[in-house]
Scaffold this active site. Structure first.
Site, PDB file in Angstrom:
ATOM      1  CG  ASP A 124      -5.088   1.839   0.960  1.00  0.00           C
ATOM      2  OD1 ASP A 124      -4.067   1.649   0.278  1.00  0.00           O
ATOM      3  OD2 ASP A 124      -5.903   0.937   1.259  1.00  0.00           O
ATOM      4  CG  HIS A 171      -1.935  -1.113   1.192  1.00  0.00           C
ATOM      5  ND1 HIS A 171      -3.177  -0.982   0.613  1.00  0.00           N
ATOM      6  CD2 HIS A 171      -1.864  -2.395   1.621  1.00  0.00           C
ATOM      7  CE1 HIS A 171      -3.829  -2.129   0.713  1.00  0.00           C
ATOM      8  NE2 HIS A 171      -3.057  -3.000   1.322  1.00  0.00           N
TER       9      HIS A 171
HETATM   10  C1  G50 Z   1      -4.829  -8.336   1.199  1.00  0.00           C
HETATM   11  C2  G50 Z   1      -5.267  -9.555   1.635  1.00  0.00           C
HETATM   12  C3  G50 Z   1      -6.419 -10.107   1.068  1.00  0.00           C
HETATM   13  C4  G50 Z   1      -7.135  -9.434   0.076  1.00  0.00           C
HETATM   14  C5  G50 Z   1      -6.653  -8.190  -0.372  1.00  0.00           C
HETATM   15  C6  G50 Z   1      -5.515  -7.653   0.209  1.00  0.00           C
HETATM   16  C7  G50 Z   1      -7.452  -7.525  -1.438  1.00  0.00           C
HETATM   17  C8  G50 Z   1      -7.090  -6.178  -1.956  1.00  0.00           C
HETATM   18  C9  G50 Z   1      -8.306  -5.340  -2.139  1.00  0.00           C
HETATM   19  O1  G50 Z   1      -5.030  -6.481  -0.190  1.00  0.00           O
HETATM   20  O2  G50 Z   1      -8.420  -8.075  -1.860  1.00  0.00           O
HETATM   21  C10 G50 Z   1      -8.918  -4.817  -0.869  1.00  0.00           C
HETATM   22  C11 G50 Z   1      -9.888  -3.850  -1.021  1.00  0.00           C
HETATM   23  C12 G50 Z   1     -10.515  -3.321   0.086  1.00  0.00           C
HETATM   24  C13 G50 Z   1     -10.216  -3.770   1.367  1.00  0.00           C
HETATM   25  C14 G50 Z   1      -9.266  -4.747   1.533  1.00  0.00           C
HETATM   26  C15 G50 Z   1      -8.597  -5.279   0.400  1.00  0.00           C
HETATM   27  O3  G50 Z   1     -10.847  -3.235   2.404  1.00  0.00           O
HETATM   28  O4  G50 Z   1      -4.612 -10.228   2.580  1.00  0.00           O
HETATM   29  O5  G50 Z   1      -8.226  -9.970  -0.460  1.00  0.00           O
END
Ligand code: G50
Ligand code: UDP
Length: 460
Positions: A116, A22
């Protein structure tokens, strides 16, 4: 707002979420905005989860003295989740009420706030209260965004219960993706961090002034189209593809790997599962066997714990002395953090065995390096699907999610040989690199998208 030669300039504050996946796109966006004469204040949640994040921040601020850093001191909190990054996201969110005094002290006053997608539900109510236009930087794929934006209505309907029969995620009769791609926690009946996050954050992201996404139109034409044409949500916020966010200059020079310098062009496979994924010990061993038997040269970043790597077990303990010696014949093993951009942009590197974290995918596209996809969890299968469809790489779907099965060294070796030897994939990948550079080059789709946004912000 400040003026320069009579022209108003936007002042934008950025607030990233936890983890390098991020932080890096936020740093790149900050560098890009500065190159467009935008005034940038970068808010850094403190402390960070990993040493790597705090080091990246120091290097960044040293190379961009014109960017103002504002430390955001987080509250101490209980750890509720097993995942240190998820814990930290919670911590940043629960410290949200400390933001207003921090924001009101900034001069000149802010024109725009960018945060984010994982922080939207904590940030947007705060910035709405002070009428500060707020954009969200979505750091995963646009394909993942189609699921993210529709998840609250999916979760509130029978759509997820009906999956046993259909196997396809549908929203208002539109097929989004097969169930097999979806991050498993999102399909669980029981509560978990990701489900809660998708419902809460998605519900707020749609109230934002717009979403920026680190992808480009020719790469994800279909998903961007579905969102912007109102197929996913009736009235979506405007979604602007601004990627691939280009690496900034000091990223590459942070560390170097002389080992690569005398290797033939395109002959090296780079192996990494990102900043937060550790394979099981037995799978690390099979991967070692696979790399040796493939006959390919390789740089292998081994990670056996989830946060920083330096404090982990000795690698030799994990893969054994004999394997360790054989691995050294053809490859280089790295246990510390490497500068991935330096490696992917090195002419010797031709392939990338990757977990398909979205930053890694964009970096591979940017550098024209083909991917052998091995998604492990979360959004990575959705991203791997994008990679395969666009022709940036190959994916062996039967390898499954992390821990589902032990993939044998022999099979890994075979797939590496196929991928590294695939001439048409090599050429296709170079075409994607060209498209990526065109998108952010003058007049390209991402360049135009960002230019339009900035000129709007300059009028706020
Ligand atoms: C990290 C993780 C599992 C996961 C994701 C991760 C995503 C990314 C998109 O980043 O799917 C996402 C969007 C909004 C949100 C969290 C993640 O609140 O370990 O699935
Ligand atoms: N990265 C790096 N060196 C490493 C591991 C990762 O530079 O040893 C960088 C990588 O280039 C990318 C980010 O860290 O920019 C990881 O993000 P990604 O989305 O690929 O995966 P995640 O780590 O979030 O799973």
């Amino acid at each position: 707002m400040s003026s320069s030669g009579g022209r108003k300039l936007a002042h934008v504050a950025l607030l990233p979420s936890a983890g390098m996946g991020h932080l890096t796109p936020f740093l790149r966006l900050a560098a890009l905005l500065v190159s467009r004469n935008v005034q940038v204040t970068f808010i850094t949640p403190h402390p960070t989860v990993s040493l790597t994040e705090s080091r990246a921040l120091s290097t960044f601020f040293a190379s961009f003295p014109q960017i103002k850093q504002k430390q955001f001191h987080l509250l101490q909190a209980e750890k509720n989740s097993f995942d240190p990054f998820f814990n930290h996201i919670e911590l940043i969110k629960s410290s949200g009420h400390l933001l207003p005094p921090l924001l009101s002290a900034l001069t000149p006053s802010l024109s725009v706030f960018i945060t984010d997608m994982t922080l939207a539900s904590a940030v947007i109510p705060i910035t709405q209260a002070i009428s500060l236009p707020t954009y969200v930087l979505f750091t995963s794929s646009a394909k993942m965004m189609t699921l993210f934006l529709s998840y609250p209505s999916l979760a509130g309907s029978r759509a997820l219960d009906d999956l046993e029969e259909t196997g396809v995620i549908k929203i208002r009769n539109l097929e989004l993706m097969p169930k097999s791609l979806v991050p498993p926690p999102l399909l669980q009946k029981s509560d978990n961090f990701l489900k809660k996050s998708f419902v809460e954050e998605s519900g707020k992201v749609i109230e934002s002034s717009g979403i920026l996404v680190n992808t480009f139109v020719s790469f994800e034409f279909e998903s961007l189209g579905k969102i912007n044409d109102g197929e996913v949500l009736e009235r979506p916020p405007s979604v602007v593809a601004i990627g691939p966010l280009p690496p900034y200059d000091s990223e590459k020079s942070r560390s170097q790997l002389a080992w690569l310098d005398d290797k033939p062009a395109g002959s090296v496979l780079y192996v990494s599962f990102g900043s937060r994924t550790a394979l099981a010990r037995d799978q690390i061993r099979e991967l070692g066997v696979g790399l040796i038997t493939s006959g390919s040269r390789f740089v292998w970043v081994v990670k056996n714990n989830i946060v920083d790597k330096e404090d982990g077990q000795e690698l030799e303990e994990v893969i054994g002395h004999e394997l360790m010696e054989r691995v050294k014949e053809k490859g280089l093993i790295v246990k510390s953090w490497v500068q991935q951009e330096y490696i992917l942009s090195h002419p010797a590197v031709g392939g990338f065995l990757s977990h398909c974290g979205w930053n890694s995918v964009m970096e591979a596209a940017w550098n024209g390096v083909r991917i052998l996809a091995w998604p492990q969890n979360g959004d990575q299968k959705v991203n791997a699907d994008v990679v395969e469809r666009i022709g940036l790489g190959t994916w062996v779907r039967s390898w499954g999610w992390s821990g589902e099965k032990l993939v044998s060294g022999a099979e890994i070796a075979e797939r590496i040989r196929e991928c590294m030897g695939d001439e048409s994939l090599r050429i296709q990948t170079l075409g994607i690199k060209e498209d990526a550079r065109k998108a952010v080059g003058f007049g390209g789709s991402s360049d135009k998208g960002l230019t339009e946004l900035i000129s709007k912000w300059n009028q706020f």
